[in-house]
Design a protein around this motif. Structure first.
Motif, short mmCIF file in Angstrom:
data_model
loop_
_atom_site.label_atom_id
_atom_site.label_comp_id
_atom_site.label_asym_id
_atom_site.label_seq_id
_atom_site.Cartn_x
_atom_site.Cartn_y
_atom_site.Cartn_z
N MET A 168 0.84 -1.19 0.00
CA MET A 168 0.00 0.00 0.00
C MET A 168 0.88 1.24 0.00
O MET A 168 1.80 1.35 0.79
N ASN A 169 0.62 2.16 -0.89
CA ASN A 169 1.41 3.38 -1.00
C ASN A 169 0.63 4.57 -0.48
O ASN A 169 0.42 5.55 -1.17
N ARG A 170 0.22 4.50 0.75
CA ARG A 170 -0.56 5.57 1.35
C ARG A 170 0.36 6.67 1.86
O ARG A 170 1.44 6.41 2.37
N LEU A 171 -0.11 7.91 1.74
CA LEU A 171 0.56 9.04 2.36
C LEU A 171 -0.31 9.56 3.49
O LEU A 171 -1.52 9.64 3.36
N PHE A 172 0.32 9.90 4.59
CA PHE A 172 -0.37 10.40 5.77
C PHE A 172 -0.09 11.89 5.93
O PHE A 172 1.02 12.35 5.64
N THR A 173 -1.08 12.60 6.44
CA THR A 173 -0.81 13.96 6.92
C THR A 173 -0.32 13.82 8.36
O THR A 173 -0.50 12.76 9.00
N VAL A 174 0.28 14.86 8.88
CA VAL A 174 0.72 14.84 10.27
C VAL A 174 -0.48 14.58 11.18
O VAL A 174 -0.42 13.77 12.11
N ASP A 175 -1.61 15.24 10.91
CA ASP A 175 -2.80 15.06 11.74
C ASP A 175 -3.33 13.64 11.68
O ASP A 175 -3.75 13.08 12.71
N GLU A 176 -3.33 13.03 10.49
CA GLU A 176 -3.79 11.64 10.37
C GLU A 176 -2.90 10.69 11.16
O GLU A 176 -3.39 9.81 11.87
N ALA A 177 -1.59 10.86 11.04
CA ALA A 177 -0.66 9.99 11.76
C ALA A 177 -0.80 10.18 13.26
O ALA A 177 -0.82 9.21 14.02
N ARG A 178 -0.92 11.43 13.69
CA ARG A 178 -1.08 11.69 15.13
C ARG A 178 -2.39 11.11 15.65
O ARG A 178 -2.44 10.63 16.79
N ALA A 179 -3.43 11.13 14.86
CA ALA A 179 -4.71 10.55 15.29
C ALA A 179 -4.61 9.04 15.47
O ALA A 179 -5.31 8.46 16.31
N LEU A 180 -3.75 8.38 14.70
CA LEU A 180 -3.56 6.93 14.81
C LEU A 180 -2.64 6.53 15.95
O LEU A 180 -2.64 5.38 16.38
N LEU A 181 -1.85 7.47 16.44
CA LEU A 181 -0.80 7.12 17.39
C LEU A 181 -1.30 6.46 18.68
O LEU A 181 -0.67 5.50 19.13
#
Length: 119
Positions: free
Chosen positions: A1-14
């Motif tokens: 999977m070649n997904r790109l994350f925004t900083v907000d998306e990554a932080r929400a998953l943390l």
């Protein structure tokens, strides 16, 4: 999977990543203890081959789930994950390592962990 994350998306998953990492850390510790005890005493209070296989499966399940979501697993001892992203037009990895309370670092994709900088 070649997904790109925004900083907000990554932080929400943390928070979920940190919880999952706790499972990996516990399984990793149990595996180390079982291996040591079996080598030193020929048995472990934590079990034998079936328990080893179950712990390995638990770790693989977590790591596989992350990979399916586009999160790159860079290590398990310590747990190290990268979230592919683009910052200011540059390919980067938003980087989290076991023990950090938040997602606060990134590095250029071509530099790796040694190139970490604060977000």
């Amino acid at each position: 999977m070649n997904r790109l994350f925004t900083v907000d998306e990554a932080r929400a998953l943390l928070p979920e990543i940190i919880d999952d990492a706790g499972l990996v850390i516990a399984a990793r510790a149990d595996l180390a203890e079982i291996a040591h005890d079996r080598q030193v005493r020929d048995h472990s209070e934590l079990g034998g081959i079936p328990e080893i296989k179950a712990l390995e499966a638990r770790i693989e399940d977590v790591l596989g789930g992350w990979a399916e979501r586009g999160i790159e697993v860079k290590g398990v001892a310590p747990v190290l994950v990268d979230f592919p992203a683009v910052l200011d037009g540059v390919s980067v990895r938003l980087c989290w390592i076991e023990g950090e309370p938040e997602l606060a670092w990134y590095h250029r994709t071509d530099l790796g962990f040694a190139g970490r900088r604060p977000l």
